[in-house]
Design a protein around this motif. Structure first.
Motif, PDB file in Angstrom:
ATOM      1  N   CYS A 109      55.434  11.846  36.470  1.00  0.00           N
ATOM      2  CA  CYS A 109      54.982  10.742  37.329  1.00  0.00           C
ATOM      3  C   CYS A 109      55.402   9.430  36.705  1.00  0.00           C
ATOM      4  O   CYS A 109      55.100   9.153  35.542  1.00  0.00           O
ATOM      5  CB  CYS A 109      53.460  10.810  37.468  1.00  0.00           C
ATOM      6  N   THR A 110      56.142   8.644  37.479  1.00  0.00           N
ATOM      7  CA  THR A 110      56.605   7.352  36.953  1.00  0.00           C
ATOM      8  C   THR A 110      55.898   6.186  37.644  1.00  0.00           C
ATOM      9  O   THR A 110      56.341   5.044  37.552  1.00  0.00           O
ATOM     10  CB  THR A 110      58.141   7.208  37.126  1.00  0.00           C
ATOM     11  N   CYS A 111      54.809   6.480  38.330  1.00  0.00           N
ATOM     12  CA  CYS A 111      54.074   5.392  39.001  1.00  0.00           C
ATOM     13  C   CYS A 111      53.610   4.387  37.949  1.00  0.00           C
ATOM     14  O   CYS A 111      53.164   4.778  36.875  1.00  0.00           O
ATOM     15  CB  CYS A 111      52.838   5.931  39.712  1.00  0.00           C
ATOM     16  N   TYR A 125      44.619   9.982  42.437  1.00  0.00           N
ATOM     17  CA  TYR A 125      46.078   9.955  42.463  1.00  0.00           C
ATOM     18  C   TYR A 125      46.562  10.691  43.717  1.00  0.00           C
ATOM     19  O   TYR A 125      46.098  11.789  44.029  1.00  0.00           O
ATOM     20  CB  TYR A 125      46.665  10.598  41.196  1.00  0.00           C
ATOM     21  N   CYS A 129      54.490  11.241  43.207  1.00  0.00           N
ATOM     22  CA  CYS A 129      55.685  11.697  42.487  1.00  0.00           C
ATOM     23  C   CYS A 129      55.958  13.195  42.658  1.00  0.00           C
ATOM     24  O   CYS A 129      56.978  13.701  42.193  1.00  0.00           O
ATOM     25  CB  CYS A 129      55.583  11.350  41.005  1.00  0.00           C
TER      26      CYS A 129
HETATM   27 ZN    ZN Z   1      53.496   9.009  40.285  1.00  0.00          ZN
END
Ligand code: ZN
Ligand code: GLU
Length: 307
Positions: A109-111, A125, A129
Motif C-alpha cells: 500500500c502506497t497511500c 482502510y 491499493c
Molecule cells: Zn493504499
C-alpha cells in the motif's frame, strides 16, 4: 515470620507474559499490568515470561529496557526462562511476512498519510491499493488482505468475537476497520504481526494486559488463526486512571514507578486491582506481599461484565 510455601509444580498448560515496549520507564499503570499478569500466572501455577518488544527504534528510549527489567525485579516479579527480545526476531518475522505474501494474503500500500486521514468512515482502510496498482518507487507498507485470508481460514465473517475474562463478550467487525498494516512503510514490522508471531512461538495461553489493547485483540485473533496458532485466553484489565481521568502512560507523563518505593507501589497497584491486604506481619516484605496477593487473586473482582 510465617514460613513461605514452596511453589507448587508448574503446569505448562498456563503460560503468561508481560510484553513491555522500551519506550520509557515503567509507570504505575504498566506496573499494574505486569503485576496482574504475574499474579494470574502464579495463581494458576503457570509460567510467567517477559518479552521486550523492542522493534520500534524511533520510539525507543535509551536505557529503558534495563530500567524496565530492574524495576520488575525490584518489585519482586521474578520471571521464568529467558527474556525474548523482539529485536532479535527479524528473520522469523520476515519468514512469516514472506509466507503471507507468497500466499497472496497481503499487498503493498502506497497511500499517503493525507489520503488515509481523509478516509470515510475514518480509520477504515478502503482497500484502495488492492485494486489499484501501487505507485512505482513509492515507499509501501504491507497490509493484510482480510477477505482473501478469511477464505483460507474459512471464517464465515470478519466479525470476530471472543470472551474476555474481565470484559465479557467482545466483538469487532474487522470489515469496518479494514485491511491492517503488518509491515510499516518505514521498513519496521508492525506490532500486530510481531506480537502474534511471538505469542504463538512462546506458546502463550493467557494474555493479561491493559484494556487499551482490547481493540487490537480481534485483529490478533484473526492473524493467530491465519498462522495456525492456538487462541489464547484474554483478560484485559482496566487501565489505571489518574485524578484527571487520563490513562497513566508515558504519553501523558505519568511518573516512573520508583523501585525504591517498591512495596508502596505494589500496594497501590493491588488497590487498583481490588486487593487490600491488612497491614500485618504477613505482608510486610515484598515476597510475602506477593504471596498474599497470589492467594487472594481473583479476576472476578475486576469484572466489567454486563457493565
Ligand atoms: Zn493504499
Ligand atoms: N508492547 C505492548 C505495549 O507495551 C504490549 C503488547 C501486549 O501486551 O500485547 O503496549
Amino acid at each position: 515470620m510465617p514460613k513461605r510455601k514452596t511453589p507448587p509444580q508448574k503446569k505448562a498448560d498456563y503460560i503468561g507474559r508481560f510484553a513491555p515496549s522500551p519506550s520509557g520507564d515503567l509507570h504505575l499503570g504498566s506496573l499494574t499490568c505486569a503485576l496482574a499478569s504475574y499474579l494470574d500466572a502464579r495463581k494458576n501455577h503457570g509460567n510467567w515470561l517477559v518479552r521486550i518488544e523492542d522493534i520500534d527504534p524511533p520510539r525507543e528510549q535509551k536505557g529503558a529496557t534495563q530500567s524496565i527489567l530492574s524495576c520488575i525485579k525490584a518489585h519482586g516479579l521474578n520471571w521464568d526462562g529467558d527474556i525474548l527480545y523482539q529485536s532479535q526476531r527479524s528473520s522469523t518475522y520476515h519468514q512469516t511476512l514472506k509466507a503471507l505474501t507468497d500466499e497472496q494474503f497481503s499487498y503493498p500500500c502506497t497511500c499517503n498519510r493525507k489520503r488515509i486521514a481523509n478516509l470515510s468512515p475514518s480509520n477504515c482502510y478502503d482497500g484502495h491499493c488492492k485494486t489499484h496498482s501501487p505507485k512505482l518507487n513509492a515507499p509501501a507498507s504491507i497490509r493484510l488482505d482480510l477477505v482473501r485470508s478469511a477464505k483460507k481460514i474459512t471464517v464465515a465473517s470478519l466479525n470476530i468475537s471472543f470472551y474476555d475474562l474481565i470484559q465479557g463478550e467482545f466483538s469487532e467487525d474487522l470489515g469496518q476497520t479494514g485491511d491492517f498494516v503488518i509491515h510499516r512503510k518505514d521498513g519496521l514490522f508492525a506490532y500486530q504481526l510481531a506480537v502474534v508471531v511471538d505469542d504463538i512461538h512462546q506458546g502463550i495461553t493467557h494474555i493479561v494486559r491493559g484494556d487499551d489493547l482490547l481493540d487490537c485483540t480481534p485483529k490478533q485473533i484473526f492473524l493467530t488463526q491465519l498462522l495456525k496458532g492456538k487462541q489464547a485466553t484474554y483478560a484485559h484489565i482496566p487501565v489505571v486512571n489518574d485524578d484527571r481521568g487520563l490513562k497513566l502512560s508515558k504519553q501523558n507523563h505519568a511518573t516512573a514507578a520508583n523501585p525504591e518505593h517498591a512495596h508502596e507501589n505494589i500496594l497501590l497497584c493491588l488497590k487498583h486491582l481490588g486487593l487490600k491486604p491488612n497491614s500485618n506481619n504477613t505482608t510486610q516484605n515484598i515476597p510475602d506481599l506477593l504471596q498474599w496477593a497470589t492467594e487472594h487473586w481473583n479476576l472476578n473482582k475486576l469484572s466489567n461484565k454486563g457493565a
